[in-house]
Motif scaffolding. Structure first.
Motif, PDB file in Angstrom:
ATOM      1  N   LYS A  79       0.757  -1.457  -0.053  1.00 52.57           N
ATOM      2  CA  LYS A  79       0.062   0.028   0.039  1.00 52.57           C
ATOM      3  C   LYS A  79       1.048   1.626   0.584  1.00 52.57           C
ATOM      4  N   ILE A  80       1.961   1.310   0.948  1.00 52.81           N
ATOM      5  CA  ILE A  80       3.014   2.143   1.173  1.00 52.81           C
ATOM      6  C   ILE A  80       3.661   2.490  -0.452  1.00 52.81           C
ATOM      7  N   ALA A  81       3.891   1.713  -1.057  1.00 56.21           N
ATOM      8  CA  ALA A  81       4.532   1.455  -2.263  1.00 56.21           C
ATOM      9  C   ALA A  81       3.311   2.085  -3.271  1.00 56.21           C
ATOM     10  N   ASN A  82       2.016   2.186  -3.061  1.00 51.10           N
ATOM     11  CA  ASN A  82       1.184   2.705  -4.286  1.00 51.10           C
ATOM     12  C   ASN A  82       1.409   3.926  -4.202  1.00 51.10           C
ATOM     13  N   PHE A  83       1.103   4.410  -2.969  1.00 50.21           N
ATOM     14  CA  PHE A  83       1.758   5.942  -2.702  1.00 50.21           C
ATOM     15  C   PHE A  83       2.687   6.723  -2.999  1.00 50.21           C
ATOM     16  N   PHE A  84       3.577   5.621  -3.305  1.00 45.16           N
ATOM     17  CA  PHE A  84       4.917   6.405  -3.775  1.00 45.16           C
ATOM     18  C   PHE A  84       4.735   6.722  -5.134  1.00 45.16           C
ATOM     19  N   GLU A  85       4.375   5.774  -5.336  1.00 50.44           N
ATOM     20  CA  GLU A  85       4.948   5.900  -7.217  1.00 50.44           C
ATOM     21  C   GLU A  85       2.966   6.670  -8.161  1.00 50.44           C
ATOM     22  N   HIS A  86       1.985   6.640  -6.553  1.00 54.92           N
ATOM     23  CA  HIS A  86       1.180   7.734  -7.066  1.00 54.92           C
ATOM     24  C   HIS A  86       1.199   9.169  -6.736  1.00 54.92           C
TER      25      HIS A  86
ATOM     26  N   ALA B 176       9.757  10.269   0.655  1.00 55.06           N
ATOM     27  CA  ALA B 176       9.746  10.127   1.683  1.00 55.06           C
ATOM     28  C   ALA B 176       8.280  10.139   2.362  1.00 55.06           C
ATOM     29  N   LEU B 177       8.536   9.464   3.088  1.00 55.34           N
ATOM     30  CA  LEU B 177       7.192   9.648   4.033  1.00 55.34           C
ATOM     31  C   LEU B 177       7.458   9.155   5.322  1.00 55.34           C
ATOM     32  N   ARG B 178       6.431  10.391   6.698  1.00 52.91           N
ATOM     33  CA  ARG B 178       7.002  10.250   7.979  1.00 52.91           C
ATOM     34  C   ARG B 178       6.341   8.979   8.379  1.00 52.91           C
ATOM     35  N   VAL B 179       7.003   8.493   9.487  1.00 54.53           N
ATOM     36  CA  VAL B 179       6.085   7.757  10.192  1.00 54.53           C
ATOM     37  C   VAL B 179       5.288   7.816  11.528  1.00 54.53           C
ATOM     38  N   LEU B 180       4.464   8.237  12.033  1.00 52.16           N
ATOM     39  CA  LEU B 180       3.738   8.568  13.171  1.00 52.16           C
ATOM     40  C   LEU B 180       3.646   7.825  13.842  1.00 52.16           C
ATOM     41  N   ASP B 181       3.591   7.786  15.285  1.00 46.67           N
ATOM     42  CA  ASP B 181       2.453   7.312  16.323  1.00 46.67           C
ATOM     43  C   ASP B 181       0.834   7.286  16.582  1.00 46.67           C
ATOM     44  N   ARG B 182       0.008   6.421  17.246  1.00 43.45           N
ATOM     45  CA  ARG B 182      -0.705   7.237  17.676  1.00 43.45           C
ATOM     46  C   ARG B 182      -1.042   8.848  18.434  1.00 43.45           C
ATOM     47  N   LEU B 183      -0.227   9.397  18.899  1.00 42.06           N
ATOM     48  CA  LEU B 183      -0.571   9.973  19.307  1.00 42.06           C
ATOM     49  C   LEU B 183       0.773  11.680  18.769  1.00 42.06           C
ATOM     50  N   GLY B 184       0.795  11.164  17.257  1.00 39.51           N
ATOM     51  CA  GLY B 184       1.112  11.600  16.156  1.00 39.51           C
ATOM     52  C   GLY B 184       2.466  12.579  16.313  1.00 39.51           C
TER      53      GLY B 184
ATOM     54  N   VAL C 275      10.270   6.619   5.731  1.00 42.25           N
ATOM     55  CA  VAL C 275      10.535   5.186   5.112  1.00 42.25           C
ATOM     56  C   VAL C 275      10.430   6.159   3.972  1.00 42.25           C
ATOM     57  N   GLU C 276      11.431   5.633   2.988  1.00 40.44           N
ATOM     58  CA  GLU C 276      12.493   6.439   1.994  1.00 40.44           C
ATOM     59  C   GLU C 276      12.522   5.138   0.189  1.00 40.44           C
ATOM     60  N   ALA C 277      11.986   6.487  -0.253  1.00 40.83           N
ATOM     61  CA  ALA C 277      11.716   5.863  -1.894  1.00 40.83           C
ATOM     62  C   ALA C 277      12.591   5.242  -2.256  1.00 40.83           C
ATOM     63  N   ASN C 278      13.983   4.613  -1.628  1.00 40.04           N
ATOM     64  CA  ASN C 278      15.196   3.871  -1.924  1.00 40.04           C
ATOM     65  C   ASN C 278      14.341   2.233  -1.908  1.00 40.04           C
ATOM     66  N   GLN C 279      13.772   2.463  -0.420  1.00 39.22           N
ATOM     67  CA  GLN C 279      12.993   1.286   0.506  1.00 39.22           C
ATOM     68  C   GLN C 279      11.715   0.856  -0.357  1.00 39.22           C
ATOM     69  N   VAL C 280      10.884   1.662  -0.918  1.00 37.75           N
ATOM     70  CA  VAL C 280       9.842   1.783  -1.345  1.00 37.75           C
ATOM     71  C   VAL C 280      10.314   0.676  -3.269  1.00 37.75           C
ATOM     72  N   VAL C 281      11.165   1.516  -3.583  1.00 36.73           N
ATOM     73  CA  VAL C 281      12.094   0.572  -4.474  1.00 36.73           C
ATOM     74  C   VAL C 281      12.099  -0.977  -4.283  1.00 36.73           C
ATOM     75  N   GLU C 282      12.852  -1.532  -3.808  1.00 35.44           N
ATOM     76  CA  GLU C 282      13.293  -2.500  -3.169  1.00 35.44           C
ATOM     77  C   GLU C 282      11.899  -3.694  -3.150  1.00 35.44           C
ATOM     78  N   VAL C 283      10.695  -3.116  -2.836  1.00 33.41           N
ATOM     79  CA  VAL C 283       9.570  -3.600  -2.080  1.00 33.41           C
ATOM     80  C   VAL C 283       8.904  -3.614  -3.491  1.00 33.41           C
ATOM     81  N   ILE C 284       8.722  -2.841  -4.552  1.00 35.38           N
ATOM     82  CA  ILE C 284       8.036  -2.986  -5.309  1.00 35.38           C
ATOM     83  C   ILE C 284       9.010  -3.967  -6.233  1.00 35.38           C
ATOM     84  N   ARG C 285       9.895  -4.202  -7.122  1.00 32.79           N
ATOM     85  CA  ARG C 285      11.054  -5.390  -7.483  1.00 32.79           C
ATOM     86  C   ARG C 285      10.763  -6.641  -6.871  1.00 32.79           C
TER      87      ARG C 285
END
Length: 233
Positions: free
Chosen positions: A1-8, A13-21, A27-37
């Motif tokens: 799902k995150i990979a689709n966000f990056f592509e769309h 990069a995307l920030r990761v927040l806890d429940r308190l914000g 999450v950086e783009a190079n990590q997502v590229v590896e997932v997509i591959r």
């Protein structure tokens, strides 16, 4: 799902927040590229009956263990297609030229179905198909199969007539090609959608089922039409 966000959205990069914000990671783009591959490799292998994890230097024992079950399933579907041919054994014996065009009709259907299947499974994997897109895809691929079938059918029919000098054979091959190309388009859409509805990965078995459909349908259409045309020869 995150990979689709990056592509769309073309994020870097995307920030990761806890429940308190509060910021807890990135999450950086190079990590997502590896997932997509990795996912693309898995889907590509699953479509031809591999495990999704096999590599060139994977030990042969492990490769055989993963490949052999799917080869046995393919063997079963091949016997199914052979059984259809066996139903028309007398037709082939009386009109031997039919044997030349059997693999042509089935092969073209299989190629056309694989084209449709690849597009559908790719869009499913990327989440680009909404709930109402299935019907649109079915209509488009059916129409496309009809048009391609007419063009390919005319070419094959003309070649068969020039080759064998039998206009009836050309007509039979042409009509069978059109029908099988339509069947290929239908199965290329319906098979992955049906598997997904059954909660089975569409990439896992779609290719085997689709190829079985185009082989069985192609043989049945071609030999069935030839049997009907036998009285006019």
């Amino acid at each position: 799902k995150i990979a689709n966000f990056f592509e769309h959205y073309h994020y870097m990069a995307l920030r990761v927040l806890d429940r308190l914000g509060r910021l807890v990671g990135l999450v950086e783009a190079n990590q997502v590229v590896e997932v997509i591959r990795r996912e693309a490799t898995e889907d590509m292998q699953l479509m031809v009956g591999l495990s999704g994890e096999e590599r060139t230097l994977t030990p042969w024992k492990l490769s055989m263990k993963r490949r052999l079950p799917w080869l046995c399933i393919n063997l079963g579907t091949a016997f199914l297609a052979g059984a259809v041919v066996g139903m028309f054994e007398h037709t082939i014996a009386a009109w031997t030229a039919l044997a030349i065009f059997l693999p042509i009709v089935a092969g073209q259907g299989g190629n056309a179905g694989a084209q449709t299947l690849t597009v559908i499974i790719r869009d499913m994997a990327l989440g680009e198909l909404s709930s109402g897109d299935g019907r649109k895809a079915l209509m488009k691929e059916t129409f496309l199969g009809l048009l391609n079938g007419i063009v390919i059918g005319l070419i094959v029919g003309l070649i068969s007539y020039l080759w064998k000098g039998n206009y009836l054979l050309g007509i039979v091959v042409s009509i069978a090609m059109v029908l099988n190309m339509v069947a290929a388009g239908l199965s290329g859409v319906l098979v992955p959608y049906t598997l997904r509805a059954l909660r089975i990965d569409p990439a896992l078995a779609s290719s085997i089922i689709m190829t079985t459909v185009t082989d069985v349908a192609g043989f049945f259409f071609f030999l069935g039409l030839a049997a009907l045309a036998g009285g006019w020869r």
